[in-house]
Design a protein around this motif. Structure first.
Motif, PDB file in Angstrom:
ATOM      1  N   SER A 186      57.916   9.325 -12.819  1.00  0.00           N
ATOM      2  CA  SER A 186      58.388  10.535 -12.121  1.00  0.00           C
ATOM      3  C   SER A 186      59.732  10.990 -12.678  1.00  0.00           C
ATOM      4  O   SER A 186      59.970  12.196 -12.860  1.00  0.00           O
ATOM      5  CB  SER A 186      58.514  10.264 -10.622  1.00  0.00           C
ATOM      6  N   GLN A 187      60.623  10.028 -12.963  1.00  0.00           N
ATOM      7  CA  GLN A 187      61.931  10.360 -13.535  1.00  0.00           C
ATOM      8  C   GLN A 187      61.773  10.978 -14.914  1.00  0.00           C
ATOM      9  O   GLN A 187      62.456  11.953 -15.258  1.00  0.00           O
ATOM     10  CB  GLN A 187      62.789   9.101 -13.619  1.00  0.00           C
ATOM     11  N   ILE A 188      60.873  10.413 -15.707  1.00  0.00           N
ATOM     12  CA  ILE A 188      60.642  10.936 -17.057  1.00  0.00           C
ATOM     13  C   ILE A 188      60.118  12.367 -16.984  1.00  0.00           C
ATOM     14  O   ILE A 188      60.578  13.257 -17.702  1.00  0.00           O
ATOM     15  CB  ILE A 188      59.644  10.040 -17.823  1.00  0.00           C
ATOM     16  N   LYS A 189      59.175  12.584 -16.088  1.00  0.00           N
ATOM     17  CA  LYS A 189      58.561  13.912 -15.965  1.00  0.00           C
ATOM     18  C   LYS A 189      59.598  14.957 -15.567  1.00  0.00           C
ATOM     19  O   LYS A 189      59.607  16.089 -16.079  1.00  0.00           O
ATOM     20  CB  LYS A 189      57.437  13.860 -14.935  1.00  0.00           C
ATOM     21  N   ALA A 190      60.516  14.570 -14.682  1.00  0.00           N
ATOM     22  CA  ALA A 190      61.538  15.505 -14.219  1.00  0.00           C
ATOM     23  C   ALA A 190      62.591  15.778 -15.288  1.00  0.00           C
ATOM     24  O   ALA A 190      63.108  16.886 -15.403  1.00  0.00           O
ATOM     25  CB  ALA A 190      62.207  14.955 -12.958  1.00  0.00           C
ATOM     26  N   ALA A 191      62.903  14.767 -16.096  1.00  0.00           N
ATOM     27  CA  ALA A 191      63.980  14.893 -17.080  1.00  0.00           C
ATOM     28  C   ALA A 191      63.553  15.624 -18.353  1.00  0.00           C
ATOM     29  O   ALA A 191      64.386  16.180 -19.066  1.00  0.00           O
ATOM     30  CB  ALA A 191      64.512  13.510 -17.445  1.00  0.00           C
ATOM     31  N   LYS A 192      62.256  15.605 -18.662  1.00  0.00           N
ATOM     32  CA  LYS A 192      61.728  16.255 -19.862  1.00  0.00           C
ATOM     33  C   LYS A 192      62.497  15.835 -21.131  1.00  0.00           C
ATOM     34  O   LYS A 192      63.084  16.672 -21.833  1.00  0.00           O
ATOM     35  CB  LYS A 192      61.769  17.780 -19.712  1.00  0.00           C
ATOM     36  N   PRO A 193      62.491  14.543 -21.459  1.00  0.00           N
ATOM     37  CA  PRO A 193      63.232  14.069 -22.631  1.00  0.00           C
ATOM     38  C   PRO A 193      62.540  14.450 -23.938  1.00  0.00           C
ATOM     39  O   PRO A 193      61.356  14.820 -23.949  1.00  0.00           O
ATOM     40  CB  PRO A 193      63.227  12.549 -22.445  1.00  0.00           C
ATOM     41  N   ASP A 194      63.289  14.355 -25.048  1.00  0.00           N
ATOM     42  CA  ASP A 194      62.714  14.623 -26.377  1.00  0.00           C
ATOM     43  C   ASP A 194      61.934  13.423 -26.892  1.00  0.00           C
ATOM     44  O   ASP A 194      61.039  13.558 -27.725  1.00  0.00           O
ATOM     45  CB  ASP A 194      63.823  14.955 -27.380  1.00  0.00           C
ATOM     46  N   LEU A 195      62.311  12.230 -26.398  1.00  0.00           N
ATOM     47  CA  LEU A 195      61.669  10.999 -26.849  1.00  0.00           C
ATOM     48  C   LEU A 195      61.746   9.955 -25.738  1.00  0.00           C
ATOM     49  O   LEU A 195      62.745   9.870 -25.026  1.00  0.00           O
ATOM     50  CB  LEU A 195      62.372  10.449 -28.100  1.00  0.00           C
ATOM     51  N   ILE A 196      60.687   9.166 -25.604  1.00  0.00           N
ATOM     52  CA  ILE A 196      60.674   8.040 -24.665  1.00  0.00           C
ATOM     53  C   ILE A 196      60.677   6.762 -25.490  1.00  0.00           C
ATOM     54  O   ILE A 196      59.807   6.562 -26.343  1.00  0.00           O
ATOM     55  CB  ILE A 196      59.411   8.069 -23.779  1.00  0.00           C
ATOM     56  N   PHE A 197      61.670   5.902 -25.245  1.00  0.00           N
ATOM     57  CA  PHE A 197      61.729   4.624 -25.957  1.00  0.00           C
ATOM     58  C   PHE A 197      61.442   3.488 -24.988  1.00  0.00           C
ATOM     59  O   PHE A 197      62.074   3.379 -23.936  1.00  0.00           O
ATOM     60  CB  PHE A 197      63.093   4.399 -26.607  1.00  0.00           C
ATOM     61  N   LEU A 198      60.488   2.626 -25.352  1.00  0.00           N
ATOM     62  CA  LEU A 198      60.123   1.473 -24.528  1.00  0.00           C
ATOM     63  C   LEU A 198      60.573   0.191 -25.215  1.00  0.00           C
ATOM     64  O   LEU A 198      60.249  -0.038 -26.378  1.00  0.00           O
ATOM     65  CB  LEU A 198      58.609   1.433 -24.317  1.00  0.00           C
ATOM     66  N   GLY A 199      61.292  -0.633 -24.490  1.00  0.00           N
ATOM     67  CA  GLY A 199      61.775  -1.883 -25.071  1.00  0.00           C
ATOM     68  C   GLY A 199      61.061  -3.106 -24.534  1.00  0.00           C
ATOM     69  O   GLY A 199      61.612  -4.213 -24.556  1.00  0.00           O
ATOM     70  N   PHE A 200      59.833  -2.950 -24.044  1.00  0.00           N
ATOM     71  CA  PHE A 200      59.096  -4.080 -23.487  1.00  0.00           C
ATOM     72  C   PHE A 200      58.833  -5.145 -24.559  1.00  0.00           C
ATOM     73  O   PHE A 200      58.695  -4.840 -25.743  1.00  0.00           O
ATOM     74  CB  PHE A 200      57.751  -3.632 -22.902  1.00  0.00           C
ATOM     75  N   THR A 201      58.727  -6.379 -24.098  1.00  0.00           N
ATOM     76  CA  THR A 201      58.469  -7.491 -25.021  1.00  0.00           C
ATOM     77  C   THR A 201      57.048  -8.022 -24.893  1.00  0.00           C
ATOM     78  O   THR A 201      56.738  -9.071 -25.451  1.00  0.00           O
ATOM     79  CB  THR A 201      59.464  -8.639 -24.766  1.00  0.00           C
ATOM     80  N   ASN A 202      56.190  -7.323 -24.170  1.00  0.00           N
ATOM     81  CA  ASN A 202      54.786  -7.750 -24.115  1.00  0.00           C
ATOM     82  C   ASN A 202      53.871  -6.537 -24.157  1.00  0.00           C
ATOM     83  O   ASN A 202      54.232  -5.449 -23.694  1.00  0.00           O
ATOM     84  CB  ASN A 202      54.505  -8.632 -22.882  1.00  0.00           C
ATOM     85  N   VAL A 203      52.705  -6.723 -24.718  1.00  0.00           N
ATOM     86  CA  VAL A 203      51.780  -5.608 -24.941  1.00  0.00           C
ATOM     87  C   VAL A 203      51.154  -5.107 -23.646  1.00  0.00           C
ATOM     88  O   VAL A 203      50.848  -3.918 -23.512  1.00  0.00           O
ATOM     89  CB  VAL A 203      50.676  -5.999 -25.951  1.00  0.00           C
ATOM     90  N   GLN A 204      50.973  -5.996 -22.674  1.00  0.00           N
ATOM     91  CA  GLN A 204      50.316  -5.593 -21.434  1.00  0.00           C
ATOM     92  C   GLN A 204      51.136  -4.526 -20.694  1.00  0.00           C
ATOM     93  O   GLN A 204      50.599  -3.487 -20.289  1.00  0.00           O
ATOM     94  CB  GLN A 204      50.098  -6.807 -20.525  1.00  0.00           C
ATOM     95  N   SER A 205      52.445  -4.794 -20.525  1.00  0.00           N
ATOM     96  CA  SER A 205      53.294  -3.825 -19.817  1.00  0.00           C
ATOM     97  C   SER A 205      53.416  -2.530 -20.606  1.00  0.00           C
ATOM     98  O   SER A 205      53.428  -1.439 -20.032  1.00  0.00           O
ATOM     99  CB  SER A 205      54.689  -4.419 -19.590  1.00  0.00           C
ATOM    100  N   SER A 206      53.493  -2.648 -21.934  1.00  0.00           N
ATOM    101  CA  SER A 206      53.594  -1.462 -22.784  1.00  0.00           C
ATOM    102  C   SER A 206      52.367  -0.582 -22.627  1.00  0.00           C
ATOM    103  O   SER A 206      52.476   0.636 -22.440  1.00  0.00           O
ATOM    104  CB  SER A 206      53.762  -1.879 -24.250  1.00  0.00           C
ATOM    105  N   ALA A 207      51.191  -1.200 -22.689  1.00  0.00           N
ATOM    106  CA  ALA A 207      49.948  -0.439 -22.566  1.00  0.00           C
ATOM    107  C   ALA A 207      49.835   0.194 -21.177  1.00  0.00           C
ATOM    108  O   ALA A 207      49.397   1.341 -21.036  1.00  0.00           O
ATOM    109  CB  ALA A 207      48.748  -1.344 -22.832  1.00  0.00           C
ATOM    110  N   LEU A 208      50.268  -0.545 -20.151  1.00  0.00           N
ATOM    111  CA  LEU A 208      50.165  -0.056 -18.779  1.00  0.00           C
ATOM    112  C   LEU A 208      51.014   1.190 -18.555  1.00  0.00           C
ATOM    113  O   LEU A 208      50.522   2.212 -18.054  1.00  0.00           O
ATOM    114  CB  LEU A 208      50.585  -1.157 -17.799  1.00  0.00           C
ATOM    115  N   ILE A 209      52.293   1.132 -18.931  1.00  0.00           N
ATOM    116  CA  ILE A 209      53.163   2.275 -18.653  1.00  0.00           C
ATOM    117  C   ILE A 209      52.837   3.465 -19.556  1.00  0.00           C
ATOM    118  O   ILE A 209      52.925   4.618 -19.129  1.00  0.00           O
ATOM    119  CB  ILE A 209      54.665   1.910 -18.753  1.00  0.00           C
ATOM    120  N   ILE A 210      52.425   3.204 -20.789  1.00  0.00           N
ATOM    121  CA  ILE A 210      52.038   4.319 -21.661  1.00  0.00           C
ATOM    122  C   ILE A 210      50.825   5.043 -21.079  1.00  0.00           C
ATOM    123  O   ILE A 210      50.753   6.278 -21.086  1.00  0.00           O
ATOM    124  CB  ILE A 210      51.772   3.826 -23.098  1.00  0.00           C
ATOM    125  N   GLY A 211      49.889   4.263 -20.532  1.00  0.00           N
ATOM    126  CA  GLY A 211      48.727   4.876 -19.892  1.00  0.00           C
ATOM    127  C   GLY A 211      49.132   5.741 -18.713  1.00  0.00           C
ATOM    128  O   GLY A 211      48.634   6.856 -18.536  1.00  0.00           O
TER     129      GLY A 211
END
Length: 199
Positions: A21-46
C-alpha cells in the motif's frame, strides 16, 4: 535518487499488505528488495504485481536462484538483480569458449558461473601454494606462509578477469553485474559496474 520509502524488517514479521500500500501511494521510480530468501522475494513481488504496480523491481543475487523463477512464475519476468557473478557466456575472456568445451567433455554438463569462479580460485590456491613451498625452501610451508603467498598472487588472465588481492584478502578489481530476467525466464546481462572494495 533519494529513497522515498524504506522498510526494514525480517521477512517473517513484514506486513506485506502495508508495504504494498505504501509503495502504491508513493509511486517510486524503482523498488529495491533486499530479502535473503527466495520465498519472501517471490511472495512480495507477486503481491506487488497483483496490486497493479508495474514499477521496475530490483533485488540481490538471491533472485539468481532458479527456485525464485519457479516460485514467482510470470511475475519474475523483467525483474532486475545485482550479482558478483554473471552467466558464463557474458565473461569477456576469450578463453571462455574453450573452458566451456573442456568442462562439458569432462563432466557432461554445462558449466555455471560458479564453475568459472571455482576454476579461478583453484588456480589462485595452486599459485600461492607453489610460492609458499618455494619460500619454505622446498619443504612443507606453514599456514602463515601459505596465507601470505595466496594474498600476493597476481593472475592477470583469470577466466573471470584479472585477479589480485588487497591486504584484507579482498579482490582489488571486481565487478557488479546487473541482470534482467527475460520472458524466457533466463537472466540477461544489462550492465557491468566496477565494484569498490568495502574496506
Amino acid at each position: 535518487k533519494t529513497p522515498i520509502i524504506s522498510e526494514m524488517s525480517t521477512s517473517e514479521k513484514l506486513n506485506f499488505t502495508k508495504v504494498v500500500s505504501q509503495i502504491k501511494a508513493a509511486k517510486p521510480d524503482l523498488i529495491f528488495l533486499g530479502f535473503t530468501n527466495v520465498q519472501s522475494s517471490a511472495l512480495i513481488i507477486g503481491k506487488i504485481r497483483r496490486s497493479g504496480i508495474d514499477t521496475p523491481i530490483m533485488g540481490t543475487s538471491v533472485l539468481a536462484d532458479p527456485q525464485f523463477r519457479s516460485l514467482a512464475g510470470s511475475d519474475s519476468r523483467g525483474i532486475l538483480y545485482a550479482s558478483y557473478v554473471t552467466p558464463v557466456e557474458a565473461y569477456a575472456n576469450p578463453k571462455i569458449p574453450q573452458f566451456v568445451k573442456q568442462f562439458q567433455q569432462a563432466f557432461q554438463e554445462k558449466p555455471t558461473s560458479y564453475s568459472v569462479l571455482s576454476y579461478d580460485a583453484m588456480n589462485v590456491a595452486l599459485e600461492g601454494l607453489k610460492s609458499a613451498i618455494k619460500t619454505a625452501g622446498g619443504q612443507k610451508p606453514t599456514r602463515g606462509q601459505v596465507q601470505k603467498a595466496v594474498r600476493a598472487v597476481r593472475l592477470p588472465d583469470g577466466l573471470s578477469g584479472p585477479l589480485s588481492f588487497n591486504t584484507f584478502g579482498d579482490l582489488e578489481q571486481t565487478n557488479v553485474y546487473v541482470l534482467k530476467i527475460g520472458n524466457d525466464f533466463k537472466p540477461k546481462l544489462v550492465s557491468i559496474l566496477p565494484a569498490v572494495p568495502g574496506r
